[in-house]
Design a protein around this motif. Structure first.
Motif: not given
Length: 93
Positions: A4-13, A17-21
Motif C-alpha cells: 500500500m502506498k502511503t501518502k506523504k504530508v508536506k506542510l508549509y508556512g 511552524r505549528k507542527l514544529n511547536t
C-alpha cells in the motif's frame, strides 16, 4: 503481495511552524536521545527521513544538533534510528 502506498504530508508556512511547536512541546523542548534542551526554533527531525519523510506529528522528534548529526552521519546512526523508532512507537502504537 501488494504494498500500500502511503501518502506523504508536506506542510508549509504557519502549518509547519505549528507542527514544529507541537513536536517540541510533546518532547518538552528536549532531545529525545540525550535530554539536552533544544530551542523551539530548531526544526524537528523527520523519521523516516529522506524520500519517505512526511510532516506528521507521529513522524517527527526533537533532536539536538549533535544527536541529529549522529543520526545522519555517525557511527551510531542505526542505534539512534532505533531509539527514535522505539520512542515514536511507544507514543503512537
Amino acid at each position: 503481495m501488494m504494498m500500500m502506498k502511503t501518502k506523504k504530508v508536506k506542510l508549509y508556512g504557519e502549518k509547519l511552524r505549528k507542527l514544529n511547536t507541537a513536536i517540541h512541546e510533546r518532547d518538552n523542548n528536549c532531545c529525545i536521545i540525550c535530554g539536552k534542551y533544544v530551542g523551539p526554533n530548531e526544526k524537528f527531525h523527520h523519521e523516516p527521513c529522506g524520500a519517505m519523510k512526511s510532516d506528521e506529528i507521529s513522524k517527527g522528534v526533537t533532536l539536538c544538533y549533535d544527536c541529529h548529526a549522529e543520526r545522519h552521519f555517525g557511527k551510531n546512526s542505526n542505534a539512534v534510528r532505533a531509539q527514535i523508532k522505539e520512542y515514536l512507537q511507544s507514543i503512537y502504537s
